[in-house]
Design an enzyme around this catalytic site. Structure first.
Site, PDB file in Angstrom:
ATOM      1  N   GLY A   1      37.019  62.475  41.885  1.00 22.60           N
ATOM      2  CA  GLY A   1      37.152  61.361  42.834  1.00 22.60           C
ATOM      3  C   GLY A   1      37.920  61.816  44.067  1.00 22.60           C
ATOM      4  CG  HIS A   2      42.083  62.736  43.699  1.00 20.59           C
ATOM      5  ND1 HIS A   2      42.274  62.855  42.338  1.00 20.59           N
ATOM      6  CD2 HIS A   2      42.899  61.741  44.094  1.00 20.59           C
ATOM      7  CE1 HIS A   2      43.161  61.974  41.942  1.00 20.59           C
ATOM      8  NE2 HIS A   2      43.559  61.267  42.978  1.00 20.59           N
TER       9      HIS A   2
ATOM     10  CD  GLN B   1      51.705  54.284  45.383  1.00 21.72           C
ATOM     11  OE1 GLN B   1      51.822  54.719  46.526  1.00 21.72           O
ATOM     12  NE2 GLN B   1      50.513  54.243  44.791  1.00 21.72           N
TER      13      GLN B   1
ATOM     14  CD  GLN C   1      45.478  52.839  47.905  1.00 18.90           C
ATOM     15  OE1 GLN C   1      46.464  52.769  47.185  1.00 18.90           O
ATOM     16  NE2 GLN C   1      44.680  53.890  47.889  1.00 18.90           N
TER      17      GLN C   1
END
Ligand code: AMP
Length: 283
Positions: free
Chosen positions: A36-37, A61, A154
């Protein structure tokens, strides 16, 4: 790949690159890199001359009862993966570099942060994200920054703060990358034991069921959510949230309209997992 720890050094590298006429892409991550990254890094490589990948497990966070201490970390491996995907610089600052003694500022994006993950992880979660991402934008000053649609809320929060604070960066959202069985890739999948790993596939299957309902002509939020909920129930999962909302501003929707965001979060075994799908009404 060059590993950079200090703000002044990464600024100098970017300044030099800009003097040479280069464009700069930024991929913010918390490490434990997966496909994914890496899809974001590859996209940045295709678009930009200098690709900066940041690796920072942002304490701001995580709430007190979350997994900051347990979060998977393997910087050397991450550096290899990021380099192979086309990263030039790995910006991996220590916590004191980002939050020096006396740090007292926080960015809060109203409205968008009070629902979904904001409601369940606490308002501080998105304040932490917004603050660190704003800092990264000021430090790296990228032309484009890349974020995964996996964290749909996000992306909306970041787009809003960029607009509201007039930050000169383009936000590029990239598609969710999944395992062959459909589970959305996540650093937290590492927490899943084999039974929980099998159970976790229900999240994507639940989104599939909702999509199928919409494809058959269902437009009512209640029925669409129920179709997804049934799949989770069959898998023994009680979602933290499973909601149909506007993909533009996260307003609650009664009807799918032209397009809607179906977002889900659930604790599966030791991992808190999220996933989502944009549902488009059949015309
Ligand atoms: P994280 O390290 O979890 O903070 O994620 C860093 C970036 O990678 C965020 O923009 C995420 O949305 C993105 N990302 C994480 N998982 C995925 C995935 N499965 N597909 C696409 N992007 C992802």
């Amino acid at each position: 790949m060059r590993i950079v720890r200090s703000i002044s050094e990464v600024r100098e590298i970017v300044r030099q690159a800009r003097r040479d006429g280069s464009t700069v892409g930024l991929v913010p991550t918390m490490g434990a890199l997966h496909e994914g990254h890496l899809s974001l890094v590859r996209r940045a490589r295709a678009d930009s001359d200098l690709v900066v990948v940041s690796l920072f497990v942002n304490p701001a966070q995580f709430s007190a009862d979350e997994d900051l201490g347990a979060y998977p970390r393997d910087e050397a491996h991450d550096a290899e993966l990021a380099a192979d995907a086309g990263g030039d610089i790995l910006f991996a600052p220590p916590v004191e570099e980002i939050y020096p003694e006396g740090f007292a500022t926080s960015i809060h994006v109203s409205g968008l942060t009070e629902v979904l993950c904001g409601a369940h992880r606490g308002a501080g979660h998105f304040d932490g994200v917004a603050t660190v991402v704003t800092k990264l934008f000021h430090i790296v000053a990228p032309d484009v920054a890349y974020f995964g649609q996996k964290d749909a809320q996000q992306v909306l929060v970041i787009r809003r703060l960029v607009r509201d604070l007039d930050i000169a960066v383009r936000i590029q959202a990239c598609p969710i990358v999944r395992e062959p069985d459909g589970l959305a890739m996540s650093s937290r999948n590492a927490y899943l034991d084999p039974a929980a790993r099998a159970q976790a596939t229900a999240l994507n299957r639940a989104l599939d069921a909702a999509e199928t309902a919409v494809a058959r002509g269902e437009t009512r939020a209640q029925s669409i959510v129920a179709a997804a909920h049934d799949v989770l129930t069959d898998a023994g999962i009680e979602p933290e949230y499973l909601e149909l909302r506007s993909p533009d501003d996260l307003r609650e929707l009664d009807d799918v309209g032209e397009a809607a965001l179906l977002a889900v979060a659930a604790q599966v075994g030791r991992a808190r997992l999220i996933d989502n799908r944009i549902l488009k009404a059949v015309s």
